[in-house]
Design a protein around this motif. Structure first.
Motif, mmCIF file in Angstrom:
data_model
loop_
_atom_site.group_PDB
_atom_site.id
_atom_site.type_symbol
_atom_site.label_atom_id
_atom_site.label_comp_id
_atom_site.label_asym_id
_atom_site.label_seq_id
_atom_site.Cartn_x
_atom_site.Cartn_y
_atom_site.Cartn_z
ATOM 1 N N ASN A 99 -39.391 -4.625 13.546
ATOM 2 C CA ASN A 99 -38.349 -5.591 13.172
ATOM 3 C C ASN A 99 -37.166 -5.565 14.128
ATOM 4 O OD1 ASN A 99 -39.954 -6.177 11.005
ATOM 5 N ND2 ASN A 99 -38.638 -5.224 9.483
ATOM 6 N N PHE A 100 -37.327 -5.034 15.294
ATOM 7 C CA PHE A 100 -36.265 -4.882 16.288
ATOM 8 C C PHE A 100 -35.882 -6.243 16.886
ATOM 9 C CE2 PHE A 100 -35.417 -4.425 20.902
ATOM 10 C CZ PHE A 100 -34.254 -3.671 20.863
ATOM 11 N N LEU A 125 -33.422 3.175 9.452
ATOM 12 C CA LEU A 125 -34.423 4.225 9.255
ATOM 13 C C LEU A 125 -33.785 5.606 9.091
ATOM 14 C CD1 LEU A 125 -37.002 2.977 11.908
ATOM 15 C CD2 LEU A 125 -37.045 2.608 9.432
ATOM 16 N N SER A 126 -32.493 5.629 8.827
ATOM 17 C CA SER A 126 -31.783 6.901 8.742
ATOM 18 C C SER A 126 -32.182 7.743 7.535
ATOM 19 C CB SER A 126 -30.268 6.661 8.735
ATOM 20 O OG SER A 126 -29.905 5.869 7.618
ATOM 21 N N GLU A 144 -46.145 6.164 7.474
ATOM 22 C CA GLU A 144 -46.136 5.495 6.169
ATOM 23 C C GLU A 144 -44.716 5.315 5.641
ATOM 24 O OE1 GLU A 144 -48.615 3.914 4.542
ATOM 25 O OE2 GLU A 144 -49.692 4.380 6.388
ATOM 26 N N ALA A 145 -43.875 6.331 5.807
ATOM 27 C CA ALA A 145 -42.489 6.233 5.345
ATOM 28 C C ALA A 145 -41.737 5.148 6.112
ATOM 29 C CB ALA A 145 -41.778 7.578 5.493
ATOM 30 N N ASP A 150 -37.438 0.420 2.943
ATOM 31 C CA ASP A 150 -36.907 -0.884 2.542
ATOM 32 C C ASP A 150 -36.487 -1.613 3.812
ATOM 33 O OD1 ASP A 150 -34.525 0.253 3.358
ATOM 34 O OD2 ASP A 150 -33.661 0.388 1.369
ATOM 35 N N ASN A 151 -36.452 -2.878 3.752
ATOM 36 C CA ASN A 151 -36.165 -3.656 4.951
ATOM 37 C C ASN A 151 -34.677 -3.883 5.145
ATOM 38 O OD1 ASN A 151 -38.704 -3.941 6.115
ATOM 39 N ND2 ASN A 151 -39.261 -5.494 4.611
ATOM 40 N N LYS A 152 -33.875 -2.920 4.733
ATOM 41 C CA LYS A 152 -32.445 -2.986 4.984
ATOM 42 C C LYS A 152 -32.240 -2.905 6.501
ATOM 43 C CE LYS A 152 -28.183 -0.470 4.257
ATOM 44 N NZ LYS A 152 -27.632 0.827 3.879
#
Length: 188
Positions: A99-100, A125-126, A144-145, A150-152
């Protein structure tokens, strides 16, 4: 205690998969699609598009990595992403950049040094290290994580420095740029 051990293993595996210590062959040092006519803005566009497309070898050719010393060890040309990632390593990095996006702003050229305002957006991704426990039974819990985070989104405004080396513009890699590119995933 198990969570701390898992986190330490995660950090070790992730660091190993992203770091490619060592020099490229002379063939690998040849820069592709760069010439003295390539502008700093074009350099950023080509490098970031290579990153989005999983072409880490091309990405590395546009980056100036600083030599650093840790005790008796010297890291020279230590790449953020390995040139020849495949399998799980490539899947891991591709999941980080799925999503970059980026937006290039003002360019200030001053001789052999240019600064460019860039807005970098990636998934936040923090907190992936906290989520990894939920995927402990997966083939690769980290991937997987990341995929199921979440797509925040997180957007970082940076001033990127480019240096002209042998007539070619190179992006100077630093901690702020690394953190923005990876959505805060890398340990600080």
């Amino acid at each position: 205690m198990k969570k701390i051990f898992s986190l330490l293993v995660l950090v070790f595996v992730f660091t190993i998969s992203l770091s490619a210590c060592g020099n490229l062959s002379d063939e690998g040092n040849k820069t592709t699609r760069l010439s003295s006519k390539t502008s700093p803005k074009q350099t950023i566009q080509i490098a970031f598009e290579a990153l989005k497309n999983g072409d880490f070898k091309k990405f590395n050719q546009f980056i100036q990595y600083k030599e650093r010393r840790e005790g008796v060890l010297i890291y020279k040309d230590n790449k953020l992403f390995g040139n020849n990632l495949n399998g799980k390593g490539k899947e891991l990095i591709e999941s980080v950049f799925s999503n970059f996006s980026y937006d290039i702003g003002e360019v200030n050229e001053n001789g052999n040094v240019t600064t460019v305002q860039v807005k970098i957006t990636n998934r936040d991704l923090s907190n992936v290290d906290n989520d990894i426990v939920r995927y402990a039974d997966a083939d690769n819990p980290l991937i997987e994580a990341i995929k199921n985070s979440d797509n925040k989104m997180i957007t970082t405004n940076l001033k990127i420095t480019l240096n002209k080396i042998d007539g070619i513009w190179k992006i100077q890699m630093d901690e702020a740029l690394t953190d923005a590119l990876c959505g805060g995933l890398l340990p600080k």
